[in-house]
Design a protein around this motif. Sequence first.
Motif, PDB file in Angstrom:
ATOM      1  N   TRP A  77       0.843  -1.292  -0.190  1.00  0.00           N
ATOM      2  CA  TRP A  77       0.126  -0.116  -0.090  1.00  0.00           C
ATOM      3  C   TRP A  77       0.739   1.202  -0.026  1.00  0.00           C
ATOM      4  CZ3 TRP A  77      -4.962  -0.294  -1.021  1.00  0.00           C
ATOM      5  CH2 TRP A  77      -5.707  -1.451  -0.785  1.00  0.00           C
ATOM      6  N   THR A  78       0.413   2.305  -0.893  1.00  0.00           N
ATOM      7  CA  THR A  78       0.948   3.584  -0.893  1.00  0.00           C
ATOM      8  C   THR A  78      -0.040   4.545  -0.518  1.00  0.00           C
ATOM      9  OG1 THR A  78       2.571   3.131  -2.637  1.00  0.00           O
ATOM     10  CG2 THR A  78       1.870   5.362  -2.247  1.00  0.00           C
ATOM     11  N   VAL A  79       0.150   5.483   0.740  1.00  0.00           N
ATOM     12  CA  VAL A  79      -0.699   6.352   0.933  1.00  0.00           C
ATOM     13  C   VAL A  79      -0.217   7.710   0.518  1.00  0.00           C
ATOM     14  CG1 VAL A  79      -1.471   7.637   3.204  1.00  0.00           C
ATOM     15  CG2 VAL A  79      -0.786   5.226   3.229  1.00  0.00           C
ATOM     16  N   THR A  80      -1.236   8.306  -0.183  1.00  0.00           N
ATOM     17  CA  THR A  80      -1.055   9.622  -0.871  1.00  0.00           C
ATOM     18  C   THR A  80      -2.085  10.452  -1.014  1.00  0.00           C
ATOM     19  OG1 THR A  80      -0.399  10.337  -3.244  1.00  0.00           O
ATOM     20  CG2 THR A  80      -2.088   8.810  -3.260  1.00  0.00           C
ATOM     21  N   PRO A  81      -2.133  11.644  -0.974  1.00  0.00           N
ATOM     22  CA  PRO A  81      -3.353  12.760  -0.816  1.00  0.00           C
ATOM     23  C   PRO A  81      -4.287  12.439  -1.941  1.00  0.00           C
ATOM     24  CG  PRO A  81      -1.221  13.824  -0.568  1.00  0.00           C
ATOM     25  CD  PRO A  81      -0.757  12.580  -1.023  1.00  0.00           C
ATOM     26  N   PHE A  82      -5.761  12.578  -1.502  1.00  0.00           N
ATOM     27  CA  PHE A  82      -6.746  12.183  -2.366  1.00  0.00           C
ATOM     28  C   PHE A  82      -6.427  12.552  -3.908  1.00  0.00           C
ATOM     29  CE2 PHE A  82     -10.981  12.491  -4.181  1.00  0.00           C
ATOM     30  CZ  PHE A  82     -11.570  11.106  -3.863  1.00  0.00           C
ATOM     31  N   GLY A  83      -5.885  13.986  -4.273  1.00  0.00           N
ATOM     32  CA  GLY A  83      -5.749  14.711  -5.244  1.00  0.00           C
ATOM     33  C   GLY A  83      -4.612  13.989  -6.086  1.00  0.00           C
ATOM     34  N   SER A  84      -3.705  13.200  -5.444  1.00  0.00           N
ATOM     35  CA  SER A  84      -2.717  12.432  -6.293  1.00  0.00           C
ATOM     36  C   SER A  84      -3.034  11.192  -6.604  1.00  0.00           C
ATOM     37  CB  SER A  84      -1.735  12.549  -5.313  1.00  0.00           C
ATOM     38  OG  SER A  84      -0.948  13.791  -5.069  1.00  0.00           O
ATOM     39  N   LEU A  85      -4.243  10.806  -6.366  1.00  0.00           N
ATOM     40  CA  LEU A  85      -4.717   9.177  -6.654  1.00  0.00           C
ATOM     41  C   LEU A  85      -4.776   9.001  -8.033  1.00  0.00           C
ATOM     42  CD1 LEU A  85      -7.545   8.732  -4.043  1.00  0.00           C
ATOM     43  CD2 LEU A  85      -5.497   7.404  -3.917  1.00  0.00           C
ATOM     44  N   ILE A  86      -5.273   9.795  -9.108  1.00  0.00           N
ATOM     45  CA  ILE A  86      -5.418   9.565 -10.423  1.00  0.00           C
ATOM     46  C   ILE A  86      -3.914   9.748 -10.908  1.00  0.00           C
ATOM     47  CG2 ILE A  86      -6.419  10.190 -12.601  1.00  0.00           C
ATOM     48  CD1 ILE A  86      -9.018  10.151 -11.018  1.00  0.00           C
ATOM     49  N   PRO A  87      -3.525  10.836 -10.596  1.00  0.00           N
ATOM     50  CA  PRO A  87      -2.068  11.102 -11.330  1.00  0.00           C
ATOM     51  C   PRO A  87      -0.923   9.966 -10.881  1.00  0.00           C
ATOM     52  CG  PRO A  87      -3.045  13.305 -10.372  1.00  0.00           C
ATOM     53  CD  PRO A  87      -3.622  12.153  -9.926  1.00  0.00           C
ATOM     54  N   GLY A  88      -0.944   9.630  -9.934  1.00  0.00           N
ATOM     55  CA  GLY A  88      -0.025   8.617  -9.299  1.00  0.00           C
ATOM     56  C   GLY A  88      -0.493   7.392 -10.111  1.00  0.00           C
ATOM     57  N   LEU A  89      -1.745   7.066 -10.297  1.00  0.00           N
ATOM     58  CA  LEU A  89      -2.159   5.802 -11.000  1.00  0.00           C
ATOM     59  C   LEU A  89      -1.681   5.898 -12.418  1.00  0.00           C
ATOM     60  CD1 LEU A  89      -3.660   3.054 -11.113  1.00  0.00           C
ATOM     61  CD2 LEU A  89      -5.618   4.355 -11.594  1.00  0.00           C
ATOM     62  N   LYS A  90      -1.732   6.943 -12.802  1.00  0.00           N
ATOM     63  CA  LYS A  90      -1.432   7.147 -14.442  1.00  0.00           C
ATOM     64  C   LYS A  90       0.069   7.379 -14.740  1.00  0.00           C
ATOM     65  CE  LYS A  90      -3.956  10.197 -16.808  1.00  0.00           C
ATOM     66  NZ  LYS A  90      -4.494  11.557 -16.958  1.00  0.00           N
ATOM     67  N   ALA A  91       0.861   7.674 -13.583  1.00  0.00           N
ATOM     68  CA  ALA A  91       2.273   7.606 -13.520  1.00  0.00           C
ATOM     69  C   ALA A  91       2.757   6.255 -13.068  1.00  0.00           C
ATOM     70  CB  ALA A  91       2.830   8.681 -12.525  1.00  0.00           C
ATOM     71  N   ARG A  92       2.212   5.122 -12.876  1.00  0.00           N
ATOM     72  CA  ARG A  92       2.306   3.992 -12.559  1.00  0.00           C
ATOM     73  C   ARG A  92       3.073   3.744 -11.393  1.00  0.00           C
ATOM     74  NH1 ARG A  92       1.037   1.288 -17.168  1.00  0.00           N
ATOM     75  NH2 ARG A  92       1.802  -0.675 -16.341  1.00  0.00           N
ATOM     76  N   ARG A  93       2.626   4.708 -10.298  1.00  0.00           N
ATOM     77  CA  ARG A  93       3.159   4.323  -9.273  1.00  0.00           C
ATOM     78  C   ARG A  93       2.580   3.467  -8.062  1.00  0.00           C
ATOM     79  NH1 ARG A  93       2.775  10.955  -8.748  1.00  0.00           N
ATOM     80  NH2 ARG A  93       4.842  11.384  -9.770  1.00  0.00           N
ATOM     81  N   PHE A  94       1.349   2.989  -8.551  1.00  0.00           N
ATOM     82  CA  PHE A  94       0.480   1.743  -8.153  1.00  0.00           C
ATOM     83  C   PHE A  94      -0.297   1.198  -9.026  1.00  0.00           C
ATOM     84  CE2 PHE A  94      -2.019   5.351  -7.492  1.00  0.00           C
ATOM     85  CZ  PHE A  94      -1.234   6.521  -6.537  1.00  0.00           C
ATOM     86  N   ASP A  95      -0.779  -0.151  -9.025  1.00  0.00           N
ATOM     87  CA  ASP A  95      -1.589  -0.875  -9.732  1.00  0.00           C
ATOM     88  C   ASP A  95      -2.844  -0.521  -9.797  1.00  0.00           C
ATOM     89  OD1 ASP A  95       0.875  -1.827 -10.569  1.00  0.00           O
ATOM     90  OD2 ASP A  95       0.795  -3.366  -9.031  1.00  0.00           O
ATOM     91  N   PHE A  96      -3.669  -0.155  -8.628  1.00  0.00           N
ATOM     92  CA  PHE A  96      -4.897   0.240  -8.634  1.00  0.00           C
ATOM     93  C   PHE A  96      -5.106   1.199  -7.374  1.00  0.00           C
ATOM     94  CE2 PHE A  96      -4.571  -2.984  -5.418  1.00  0.00           C
ATOM     95  CZ  PHE A  96      -5.856  -2.915  -4.614  1.00  0.00           C
ATOM     96  N   VAL A  97      -6.484   1.464  -7.490  1.00  0.00           N
ATOM     97  CA  VAL A  97      -6.714   2.743  -6.345  1.00  0.00           C
ATOM     98  C   VAL A  97      -7.845   2.037  -5.505  1.00  0.00           C
ATOM     99  CG1 VAL A  97      -7.704   4.922  -5.657  1.00  0.00           C
ATOM    100  CG2 VAL A  97      -5.762   4.715  -7.320  1.00  0.00           C
ATOM    101  N   ALA A  98      -7.954   2.069  -4.281  1.00  0.00           N
ATOM    102  CA  ALA A  98      -8.935   1.575  -3.491  1.00  0.00           C
ATOM    103  C   ALA A  98      -9.268   2.487  -2.301  1.00  0.00           C
ATOM    104  CB  ALA A  98      -8.568   0.365  -2.702  1.00  0.00           C
ATOM    105  N   ALA A  99      -9.757   3.771  -2.862  1.00  0.00           N
ATOM    106  CA  ALA A  99     -10.141   4.865  -1.971  1.00  0.00           C
ATOM    107  C   ALA A  99     -11.736   5.251  -2.121  1.00  0.00           C
ATOM    108  CB  ALA A  99      -9.134   5.885  -2.403  1.00  0.00           C
ATOM    109  N   GLU A 100     -12.416   4.430  -2.896  1.00  0.00           N
ATOM    110  CA  GLU A 100     -13.869   4.504  -2.940  1.00  0.00           C
ATOM    111  C   GLU A 100     -14.093   5.870  -3.556  1.00  0.00           C
ATOM    112  OE1 GLU A 100     -16.183   1.972  -2.466  1.00  0.00           O
ATOM    113  OE2 GLU A 100     -14.024   1.139  -2.148  1.00  0.00           O
ATOM    114  N   GLN A 101     -13.207   6.252  -4.487  1.00  0.00           N
ATOM    115  CA  GLN A 101     -13.644   7.476  -5.333  1.00  0.00           C
ATOM    116  C   GLN A 101     -14.623   7.599  -6.071  1.00  0.00           C
ATOM    117  OE1 GLN A 101      -9.637   7.475  -7.682  1.00  0.00           O
ATOM    118  NE2 GLN A 101      -9.610   9.765  -6.897  1.00  0.00           N
TER     119      GLN A 101
END
Length: 285
Positions: A77-101
């Motif tokens: 798990w990577t913890v990141t600010p809410f506004g960084s979830l989609i940018p981080g996913l697109k930048a391949r920092r993680f494989d999926f987002v589980a934040a109930e966006q």
Amino acid sequence: MRSNFYRSLAAVGLTVGLAASAHAASLEQIKKDGYIRGASANEVPYSYMDESGAAKGIGPDVAAAVLKSMGVKEVDWTVTPFGSLIPGLKARRFDFVAAEQNILPERCKQVQFTTPNSSYGEGLLVPKGNPKNLHSYEDIKKDPSLKVAIVSGADQLDFFHGLGIPDSQIVMIQANADALSTIQTGRADAYAATELTVAKLVQGSTNVEHAEPFTDPVIAGKSVRSYGGFDFRPEDKDLYKAFNTALVAFKKTDDYKKILMSYGLSAESVEAARTKSTEDLCAGK
């Protein structure tokens, strides 16, 4: 040790190294490696890390069950600010987002959402006694002197703009954990978030309360209700398809209902998450 490593990086905001990761986001490679990389916004009760460093919340709990059925037992798990979830996913920092966006048309243009995993309404966190007598987002609009806080990148910005609330009345904060101090110091008169977020913030605090009763906003003739989902990169088709298929099956079980209701969702909200389609949500319906 991988989980501790990623959490340490997230805690100090070092994500550059993760962006350069060569970890392939295919189900075959993930099974071979034995783990998948997930992202949390550290927002109770949607996705957060507890005091022991374990991932908890609606998203991580459901993800763990779904991934187990797929043969994937470990999540880094990577913890990141809410506004960084989609940018981080697109930048391949993680494989999926589980934040109930919330599944919204603009987000659907950037990522691939699964079937809805949760459903929830809106709320307002206010000082004890609700001195400004706030019971809706419309009440904020009626008084230009009022300030309302929201998390940067959260859905509430779209709701406010839809209601005609100007940016001059909106105070941006980095995380919902900052909401209490923002209200208590008078920087904002209220904090707008989902009903569950507000309810969790009220617990254990004697200086704030949930504005009740509360009327959900009506935008373009529709009452606002959020539908949270997991998000993946559009190009990771096989991983997305496998996860979504397993999630659809898990949503039919009692275990799914138990997870959601254990975090405060009503039976009506669980059923709403079971019946709404991603296609309709991405189309703005």
